[in-house]
Write an enzyme that holds these catalytic residues in place. Structure first.
Site, short mmCIF file in Angstrom:
data_model
loop_
_atom_site.label_atom_id
_atom_site.label_comp_id
_atom_site.label_asym_id
_atom_site.label_seq_id
_atom_site.Cartn_x
_atom_site.Cartn_y
_atom_site.Cartn_z
N GLU A 140 0.84 -1.20 0.00
CA GLU A 140 0.00 0.00 0.00
C GLU A 140 0.87 1.25 0.00
O GLU A 140 2.08 1.17 0.28
CB GLU A 140 -0.92 0.00 1.23
CG GLU A 140 -1.90 -1.18 1.22
CD GLU A 140 -2.93 -1.12 2.33
OE1 GLU A 140 -3.81 -1.99 2.36
OE2 GLU A 140 -2.86 -0.19 3.18
N GLU A 371 9.40 -7.60 -3.47
CA GLU A 371 9.32 -8.92 -2.82
C GLU A 371 10.26 -8.99 -1.61
O GLU A 371 10.86 -10.01 -1.32
CB GLU A 371 9.66 -10.06 -3.80
CG GLU A 371 9.06 -9.96 -5.17
CD GLU A 371 7.55 -10.11 -5.17
OE1 GLU A 371 6.98 -10.36 -4.10
OE2 GLU A 371 6.95 -9.98 -6.24
#
Length: 392
Positions: A140, A371
């Protein structure tokens, strides 16, 4: 664009650790990259566009979720095969590998692992062929490395839920038909939801102005009172275990993929150094050039062996998330160092689009962050070896 003359470096004969099937898969993907990716990727990177025409070919090769069983449209391959595919795709371009990684590890994997039988049958076959493309919504605007603090949420509304919030830095978002979105319920528990394009209130604005992953489509996911049927909630997992297990699968693919970048940069620099003549001899004859090349192939070889061993452990269902973190961090670190040294060997030519090195360098600046950032992976290893959580 020069012709793709890539030759696979294998100083320690790691090929002997692979099966004939592994080598056949690798050669098939490599041939595809040489024919379909290498001739066009520089142009698309310069234009900052994703070459959507490659989706069909990648689907036909089985690059989307190859570890998914054949009954759901996958190829039913092992994880070493998956790694090899990602290595060859990223040798072409990190954005191409990202597209495949997201589709397989972040969209198909959670549906296969945590979805209902109806969800598996509905989505997986279409995702495996590339008829439908997917994306993964976890990060986010204000919550990246700390996903437990996410604000995206949904509320019960009878036979459906109402989803609100936003996600950003989402690969494939601008063209994906399906999004796996992680959001909190009214009790604050995290669930995965399958959100489809066309649901009212769901939009995917594209992110522009990137200097990295320019041939990859990146965007946001915005949810404004989106009605999501309850049958679109993944029933098999609650909490951070769901998205984190997906990230482990994606990180595994990145460990192999980033190595592909390093191999490509090394191979380019080695070939160039033998052809470029200065002071009456090839620059490969100079000690400092040989030092660079020797260090590159040493680190590449160590990474090949680490990745192969990780693949064996993954196939035996024994690879830990911490081991995968170490491999991801190591591969990207080595790839960044190799690309920078290779660029120096090429001198000024190293920054041009005639060669892949500068494009790899720019792409890796994203790969080292997504990631799990470089430092986060260090802390994961630190926590694993000490037993002490440094995140809190």
């Amino acid at each position: 664009m020069q012709k793709d003359l890539y030759q696979h470096p294998d100083y320690f004969l790691v090929d002997e650790l692979l099966t004939d099937e592994h080598k056949l898969i690798r050669d098939s993907v490599r041939a595809y990259v040489k024919k379909e990716i290498s001739p066009i990727i520089e142009d698309y990177a310069q234009k900052a566009e994703f070459p959507s025409q490659i989706i069909k070919g990648m689907g036909e090769l089985g690059c989307f979720g190859p570890f998914v069983p054949q009954e759901y449209g996958g190829a039913g391959l092992d994880y070493i095969s998956y790694g090899i595919m990602m290595q060859e795709l990223e040798r072409g371009d990190s954005g191409v590998r990202s597209t495949a990684s997201v589709q397989g590890s972040l969209v198909m994997f959670p549906i296969y692992k945590f979805g209902s039988e109806e969800q598996k049958k509905k989505y997986l076959p279409k995702l495996a062929t590339g008829e439908w493309m997917g994306c993964f919504g976890l990060t986010e605007p204000n919550h990246g490395s700390d996903p437990s603090s996410m604000l995206t949420n949904f509320k019960d509304a009878g036979d459906h839920v109402i989803l609100n919030g936003s996600k950003m830095w989402i690969s494939n978002a601008p063209f994906a038909q399906v999004a796996i979105v992680w959001a909190k319920d009214e009790a604050g528990e995290i669930h995965g939801l399958i959100v489809e394009r066309g649901m009212e209130g769901f939009s995917t604005p594209e992110t522009h102005g990137k200097w990295s992953l320019r041939a990859s489509a990146t965007g946001e996911l915005v949810f404004d009172n989106v009605k999501v049927p309850k049958e679109n909630i993944l029933p098999g997992v609650k909490g951070l275990k769901g998205p984190l297990s997906c990230l482990s699968s994606a990180r595994y693919g990145i460990a192999w993929g980033a190595l592909g970048c390093a191999m490509d940069c090394y191979d380019t620099a080695l070939r160039y150094s033998k052809q470029r003549v200065q002071f009456g001899k090839p620059i490969a004859a100079f000690q400092l050039t040989q030092k660079k090349l020797a260090e590159m192939i040493t680190e590449i070889t160590k990474t090949q062996l680490l990745n192969w061993r990780l693949g064996v452990l993954r196939d035996e269902d024994r690879a830990t998330p911490a081991q995968i973190s170490m491999a991801k961090r190591n591969s990207v670190d080595i790839a960044l160092k190799v690309s920078r040294e290779a660029r120096q060997i090429l001198g000024g030519m190293g920054i041009t689009g005639e060669f892949s090195i500068m494009r790899h360098m720019m792409n890796l600046e994203s790969v080292v962050t997504y990631e799990g950032t470089h430092d986060i992976h260090l802390l994961i290893t630190g926590m694993d070896v000490t037993g002490i959580n440094a995140f809190k």
